[in-house]
Design a protein around this motif. Structure first.
Motif, PDB file in Angstrom:
ATOM      1  N   LYS A 143      12.537 -11.794 -17.933  1.00 47.75           N
ATOM      2  CA  LYS A 143      13.515 -10.893 -18.552  1.00 47.75           C
ATOM      3  C   LYS A 143      14.368 -11.618 -19.602  1.00 47.75           C
ATOM      4  CE  LYS A 143      16.908  -7.409 -17.263  1.00 47.75           C
ATOM      5  NZ  LYS A 143      17.785  -6.920 -16.221  1.00 47.75           N
ATOM      6  N   GLU A 144      14.662 -12.884 -19.329  1.00 45.09           N
ATOM      7  CA  GLU A 144      15.440 -13.686 -20.293  1.00 45.09           C
ATOM      8  C   GLU A 144      14.612 -14.025 -21.532  1.00 45.09           C
ATOM      9  OE1 GLU A 144      18.530 -14.636 -20.283  1.00 45.09           O
ATOM     10  OE2 GLU A 144      19.253 -14.607 -18.213  1.00 45.09           O
ATOM     11  N   GLY A 145      13.289 -13.838 -21.411  1.00 47.82           N
ATOM     12  CA  GLY A 145      12.414 -14.161 -22.536  1.00 47.82           C
ATOM     13  C   GLY A 145      12.105 -15.638 -22.655  1.00 47.82           C
ATOM     14  N   CYS A 192       6.653 -16.480 -20.165  1.00 48.16           N
ATOM     15  CA  CYS A 192       5.795 -15.308 -20.353  1.00 48.16           C
ATOM     16  C   CYS A 192       4.427 -15.558 -19.748  1.00 48.16           C
ATOM     17  CB  CYS A 192       5.674 -14.974 -21.831  1.00 48.16           C
ATOM     18  SG  CYS A 192       5.235 -16.370 -22.842  1.00 48.16           S
TER      19      CYS A 192
END
Lengths: 306, 259
Positions: free
Chosen positions: B254-256, B259
């Motif tokens: 979610k924080e990026g 991935c």
């Protein structure tokens, strides 16, 4: 107009320091040891680049440089913070009986005085100091990004007397893995709470995350499980990745200094009182030996899904 | 006979410094310790003196509270300690410190080698060795990661950015060493007990013959503020280990940053 002299044996660092000097609106000059480097540095705006004739170590010219700087009206000597630069800078400061500030984060010129920002106590305290008279400052690549502005100055050769009391017997290249932790987007760090066999597991995790493997100082310096270039801390690598994922790192202040610019810090440590949790965005209190296999499994599953 | 000197510093243990929410800094519970890097310096001086069949001296310029440093240093292998206990040290910069240490070393007999750490754990300014050498008029070798003491010289290996540079220098000289250059074993109980009997030499600052200008710092501290990181401090503590880890990985996605 104030006058700053710049020196680093590393071209990119010298270029950055010249850019920082230009930003202060002062007259800048640089020292170099070869014509090619001098010509390259001219692109960064100095009025003069002085090429020192000689093949001795740069540090051996400290006394002569101090005299030269004082004779030529320098207000500040800005030196790249490398082992060579730090010895040279401190020696010049001593021979010139001048102030020295190490590892400056920022330099401004306020009402004719240089104000220098630095940190002490492993980064816990930020300080501003004003130089009284001529001073020496060391700084790293973070002071300013090099910006070529086009050559408008000139190169002049000068002769300075070296101190020959220290003799070089040999030089061997340092075998480096080529890792540049400071440029890594993700870093996995392993600490003293781990065992030697855990290093390979952490390496696998780093590989799955697309991360570089790093460690705390003790892992490199005392246990020699990883090379020195891989330890994070005030005296080691200073990193700023998007993700710093720590495994069994306690989080001593000198370590935190090296990673505090990370976007997200994660901690897995079985000691719930470990200071790393105060420095972390996300954490799990637990034994890395239980979590590392699960992490590998989860990361592999994520890769398979992608 | 050739003697050695280990310069060491009694510093505030940074783990005991409290940065308040308003970024003022609370030193009221600050503890002292011998700078971690200087523990290696004490060992280096002690080992080198044995090779040279000389005496190893510790040397510290501290404040009035420096007393605990003396026994600690003496338990780490050195034979005797010289010290200056003066609160001027609290505001001294690298220039003042080097002049005080140099003036003291001139009173110690037959010094061949002076060891300093590459930096102290409080300021980590990495100036003292080269400055001290210049004040003494001696050569300096910094960033020393390995050294071998011989009869009248030292062969030292410096770890630079991309080379290991081996140099030689004849005595007297100053070496700034990294932690790799010497161990820093914990003192044994016997060493701690015998340290009480080792000589301590106190010198008064006024007796060193330094002028007021030499004892005046060359920078003015105009602002000082604590640094505090603002972090989320979220601990995943619910469910099984797998569930905690899953929650962590979801948060990172979610924080990026994953991935």
């Amino acid at each position: 107009m104030k006058k700053i002299f710049v020196f680093s044996e590393k071209k990119d660092l010298a270029a950055g320091l010249l850019t920082a000097a230009a930003g202060l609106g002062v007259e800048a000059a640089a020292f170099a040891f070869d014509e090619k480097m001098a010509q390259a540095l001219l692109e960064y705006g100095p009025a003069k680049v002085y090429v020192i004739d000689g093949t001795d170590r740069p540090e051996s010219y400290a006394r002569a440089m101090a005299d030269y700087l004082l004779e030529h009206g320098a207000d500040l000597f800005l030196v790249g913070s490398t082992p060579v630069g730090r010895e040279l800078a401190a020696s010049v400061a001593a021979y010139a009986d001048a102030a020295m500030i190490s590892d400056a984060h920022n330099i401004t010129l306020v009402e004719g005085s240089f104000i220098v920002e630095l940190t002490i106590y492993s980064g816990l305290v930020c300080r501003q100091e004003k130089l009284r008279g001529f001073g020496v400052v060391t700084a790293g690549r973070g002071l300013a990004a090099a910006e070529a502005v086009g050559a408008k100055g000139s190169v002049e050769r000068i002769s300075l007397e070296p101190d020959k009391r220290v003799t070089v017997i040999k030089e061997e290249p340092v075998e480096k893995t080529g890792v540049d932790l400071s440029a890594a987007c993700r870093v996995v760090g392993i600490g003293m709470g781990a065992q030697e066999a855990d290093v390979e597991t952490a390496r696998e995790i780093a590989g799955l995350m697309g991360a570089e493997l790093a460690c705390s100082r003790g892992v490199a310096e005392q246990r020699h499980w990883l090379p020195l270039e891989r330890y994070v801390g005030i005296s080691g690598a200073v990193i700023s990745p998007d993700l710093y994922f720590t495994l069994a790192i306690s989080g001593q202040i000198q370590h935190i200094y090296g990673c505090r610019d990370s976007k997200i810090i994660v901690a897995i440590n079985k000691d719930e009182t470990a200071p790393i949790f105060r420095a972390a965005d996300y954490g799990i209190v637990g034994d890395i030996h239980e979590y590392m296999p699960l992490l590998i499994e989860a990361l592999k599953a994520m890769q398979a899904d992608n | 006979m050739a003697n050695t000197v280990a310069c060491f510093k009694w510093v505030v243990d940074d783990e005991s410094i409290i940065v308040r929410d308003d970024l003022t800094v609370d030193f009221s519970r600050a503890r002292g310790k011998i700078s971690e890097y200087d523990r290696h310096v004490l060992q280096a001086a002690a080992e080198s003196a044995r090779v040279l069949k000389g005496i190893s001296y510790g040397l510290t310029f501290g404040g009035a509270d420096v007393q605990p440093a003396l026994r600690d240093s003496l338990s780490r292998g050195i034979d005797e300690v010289y010290y200056i206990a003066d609160d001027l040290q609290k505001t001294a910069d690298g220039a003042v410190t080097a002049k005080v240490l140099a003036a003291t070393i001139k009173t110690i007999p037959d010094v061949a080698l002076v060891f300093c750490a590459e930096g102290a754990s409080d300021t980590f300014a990495r100036q003292t060795g080269p400055r001290l050498a210049a004040c003494l008029g001696w050569p300096v070798v910094s960033s020393v990661c390995r050294f071998e003491v011989q009869e009248d010289r030292v062969i030292a290996t410096r770890l630079l950015d991309d080379v290991r540079q081996t140099v030689k220098v004849t005595f007297p000289a100053v070496l700034s060493i990294t932690a790799e250059a010497a161990g820093a074993p914990l003192p044994s109980l016997r060493a701690i007990m015998t340290s009480a009997k080792k000589p301590q030499h106190r010198l008064e600052l006024a007796a060193l013959g330094l002028e007021a200008e030499a004892l005046t710092r060359k920078t003015e501290v105009i602002a000082s503020q604590g640094y505090k990181m603002v972090r989320k401090n979220i601990i995943f503590d619910e469910g099984s280990n797998s569930e905690k880890l899953e929650a962590l990985l979801k948060a990172l996605i979610k924080e990026g940053v994953l991935c």
